[in-house]
Design a protein around this motif. Structure first.
Motif, mmCIF file in Angstrom:
data_model
loop_
_atom_site.group_PDB
_atom_site.id
_atom_site.type_symbol
_atom_site.label_atom_id
_atom_site.label_comp_id
_atom_site.label_asym_id
_atom_site.label_seq_id
_atom_site.Cartn_x
_atom_site.Cartn_y
_atom_site.Cartn_z
ATOM 1 N N ARG A 85 0.860 -1.186 0.000
ATOM 2 C CA ARG A 85 0.000 0.000 0.000
ATOM 3 C C ARG A 85 0.894 1.234 0.000
ATOM 4 N N VAL A 86 0.548 2.179 -0.843
ATOM 5 C CA VAL A 86 1.261 3.449 -0.899
ATOM 6 C C VAL A 86 0.266 4.560 -0.590
ATOM 7 N N ARG A 87 0.666 5.462 0.290
ATOM 8 C CA ARG A 87 -0.159 6.637 0.612
ATOM 9 C C ARG A 87 0.558 7.873 0.081
ATOM 10 N N VAL A 88 -0.148 8.630 -0.762
ATOM 11 C CA VAL A 88 0.462 9.798 -1.406
ATOM 12 C C VAL A 88 -0.371 11.045 -1.100
ATOM 13 N N PRO A 89 0.298 12.171 -0.778
ATOM 14 C CA PRO A 89 -0.434 13.376 -0.410
ATOM 15 C C PRO A 89 -0.777 14.256 -1.606
ATOM 16 N N ALA A 90 -1.818 15.048 -1.432
ATOM 17 C CA ALA A 90 -2.094 16.149 -2.351
ATOM 18 C C ALA A 90 -0.983 17.182 -2.213
ATOM 19 N N THR A 91 -0.824 17.986 -3.233
ATOM 20 C CA THR A 91 0.184 19.039 -3.210
ATOM 21 C C THR A 91 -0.374 20.300 -3.852
ATOM 22 N N SER A 92 0.154 21.424 -3.413
ATOM 23 C CA SER A 92 -0.181 22.704 -4.039
ATOM 24 C C SER A 92 1.111 23.320 -4.545
ATOM 25 N N ALA A 93 1.185 23.563 -5.828
ATOM 26 C CA ALA A 93 2.401 24.121 -6.423
ATOM 27 C C ALA A 93 2.247 25.625 -6.630
ATOM 28 N N ASN A 94 3.370 26.267 -6.803
ATOM 29 C CA ASN A 94 3.507 27.714 -7.077
ATOM 30 C C ASN A 94 3.398 28.544 -5.802
ATOM 31 N N LEU A 95 2.311 28.392 -5.045
ATOM 32 C CA LEU A 95 2.098 29.150 -3.814
ATOM 33 C C LEU A 95 2.161 30.653 -4.068
ATOM 34 N N GLY A 96 1.676 31.060 -5.232
ATOM 35 C CA GLY A 96 1.750 32.461 -5.629
ATOM 36 C C GLY A 96 2.945 32.702 -6.509
ATOM 37 N N PRO A 97 4.007 33.343 -6.000
ATOM 38 C CA PRO A 97 5.119 33.746 -6.856
ATOM 39 C C PRO A 97 6.108 32.632 -7.202
#
Length: 333
Positions: A14-26
């Motif tokens: 089993r592999v657990r992978v997280p969501a991610t948010s890229a850029n974070l603005g600048p």
């Protein structure tokens, strides 16, 4: 797929992978933040064939067979390891929204790579951790989301001599991400086509300064400095993409006008707000320290005023990144 002489692990991984948010603005195409929203992928080697079960997001993709992104990532990894298994059983429990700027494709790719490597006893030795970013980036096309998915925390990604690189940083404990997930998806390639080939030098310089400030604001500067709002100001991509997602641009503008650090999450249309304080915790105890609950209440009020069905989730920073777990026993798939 031909199967070579190589042993594979018994039972499922089993592999657990997280969501991610890229850029974070600048931090366009460079910065990424891992979030406490996860997809779980269980895989086992079978005697023959390919079966796929999907629960949650992307359930309509269960019939895509070898074209499924997790399967493609596994096949690529098995090829790098020198063998393809005789058959595969795959089960996905997906919670990361698709097409919303939260790294669902990066999560699928990383899940497939880690699962395939875990199914081969010699996998970690043949494909060490330092090689995973390159393999994932080759499939994803850019390293920002896959870096954050693999490393957890705050990551900075760049390319050197054609090879992706990453640095991982530990965000302050007080950084509390809140995502507002848009009701309709936007394809990343559509958002990218809106970006100009050239930007004014003054805007590029301003963006570079804010991107550097953002790293400091997320890892060092106390919340009461107010640096995070200034640090999340962008000139490179958000305004250019606004026509593809006007509701997103409007919500970001409303939140920022209220003093809440808000950005477009990845290519959108979701919005990421970076509040200060711990979800469910106590208000700031020091003079001038922000009250997280006040900001969360304000955010909810502003979102409701839009009349759009944004889904608000208060999350944590995922600090460990993708990992292989021991699955519960089951009867197979």
């Amino acid at each position: 797929m031909a199967c070579h002489d190589m042993s594979f692990s018994d039972g499922a991984v089993r592999v657990r992978v997280p969501a991610t948010s890229a850029n974070l603005g600048p931090g366009f195409d460079a910065l990424g933040l891992a979030l406490s929203l996860y997809d779980d992928v269980d895989v086992r080697v079978r005697a023959s064939g390919l079966s796929i079960e999907i629960e949650g997001e992307g359930a309509d993709l269960a019939g895509t067979g070898e074209d499924h992104l997790v399967v493609r990532a596994m096949r690529k990894t098995f090829a790098a390891l020198g063998s393809q298994p005789p058959g595969l059983g795959l089960r996905c429990v997906n919670r990361i929204p698709h097409g919303r700027g939260l790294g669902s494709s990066a999560a699928a790719i990383v899940a497939g790579i880690l699962a395939a490597r875990a199914l081969v006893p010699s996998g970690p030795g043949t494909l060490p951790d330092e090689d995973l970013l390159g393999l994932a980036t080759e499939m994803e096309g850019h390293p920002d989301n896959v870096a954050a998915c693999l490393g957890g925390g705050l990551t900075i990604a760049w390319t050197e001599d054609g090879q992706p690189r990453m640095a991982r940083l530990e965000p302050l404990a007080s950084v509390s991400p809140v995502i507002c997930v848009g009701p309709a998806p936007v394809r990343t390639e559509v958002a990218r086509r809106l970006l100009p080939g050239l930007v004014p030098h003054s805007e590029a310089a301003a963006n570079a300064g804010r991107s550097a400030l953002l790293v400091a604001a997320l890892t060092q500067l106390p919340a009461e400095t107010g640096a995070l709002l200034a640090a999340t100001r962008d000139w490179l991509h958000q305004d250019y993409r606004a026509e593809a997602m006007p509701e997103t641009a409007a919500l970001v503008g409303r939140l920022r006008a209220a003093g809440i650090p808000a950005v477009v999450s990845g290519a959108g249309p979701s919005v990421l707000a970076l509040l200060s304080g711990q979800p469910g915790g106590q208000p700031g105890s020091r003079p001038g320290e922000p009250d997280y609950r006040h900001d969360l209440d304000s955010l909810g009020s502003i979102v409701r005023e839009t009349g759009i069905a944004w889904h608000i989730s208060s999350l944590d920073v995922e600090r460990q990144g993708a990992r292989v777990l021991r699955p519960e026993p089951d009867t197979g798939y």
